[in-house]
Design an enzyme around this catalytic site. Sequence first.
Site, PDB file in Angstrom:
ATOM      1  CG  HIS A   2     -30.687 -13.770  47.081  1.00  0.00           C
ATOM      2  ND1 HIS A   2     -30.623 -13.831  45.719  1.00  0.00           N
ATOM      3  CD2 HIS A   2     -29.762 -14.631  47.524  1.00  0.00           C
ATOM      4  CE1 HIS A   2     -29.701 -14.705  45.363  1.00  0.00           C
ATOM      5  NE2 HIS A   2     -29.160 -15.200  46.453  1.00  0.00           N
ATOM      6  CB  SER A  23     -30.246  -7.914  42.110  1.00  0.00           C
ATOM      7  OG  SER A  23     -29.719  -9.057  42.724  1.00  0.00           O
ATOM      8  CD  GLN A  42     -35.479  -7.071  41.807  1.00  0.00           C
ATOM      9  OE1 GLN A  42     -36.318  -6.200  41.988  1.00  0.00           O
ATOM     10  NE2 GLN A  42     -34.722  -7.546  42.777  1.00  0.00           N
TER      11      GLN A  42
END
Length: 173
Positions: A74, A87, A91
């Site tokens: 991650h 991701s 975000q």
Amino acid sequence: MTVPDDFLTLDKINGLGKEEFVKTLGGIFEHSPWVAEGTYGYIPFQSVEQLHGVMLETARSAERSRIEELLRSHPDLATRLQVTPLSAAEQQGAGLDQLTPAEFERLTGLNAAYTEKFHFPFILAVRGKNKDDIIKAIGERVNRSLAEEWEQALYEIGKITSFRLRDLITEEK
């Protein structure tokens, strides 16, 4: 209601061969296609929830070193390094692409302290959270024990992967 052909349905998932199944679902768990590979043998799935449950069990029942790999795969939150498209979108949705220089410095420092202590990055399902929630969470969690954070990180991965699967697959025919 009929689902257009370009939508991914649970029926389509259940009809995939192993290679295509892994290709389609291999990115649900960050850089860990082995989770999809280990899940394939449990086809057919009756629901996205069941599919997710089997994927989680596959991840959680792996050897400790493999779970550590999963945790370490991650990205740091708000990193300026390359992250996967999933991701990056998650975000951005939490405002981590709009940090002030001071917020970025604070989060970078907390990320470094967290990773130094636990040897894996801070993992948080950021959907529905804002940058202040995230900075507060890492500030609190950096003070926990390794056992607490190991479990919390796996719990957060469960939330992240549930969101990803539900975004990808419809249960309608």
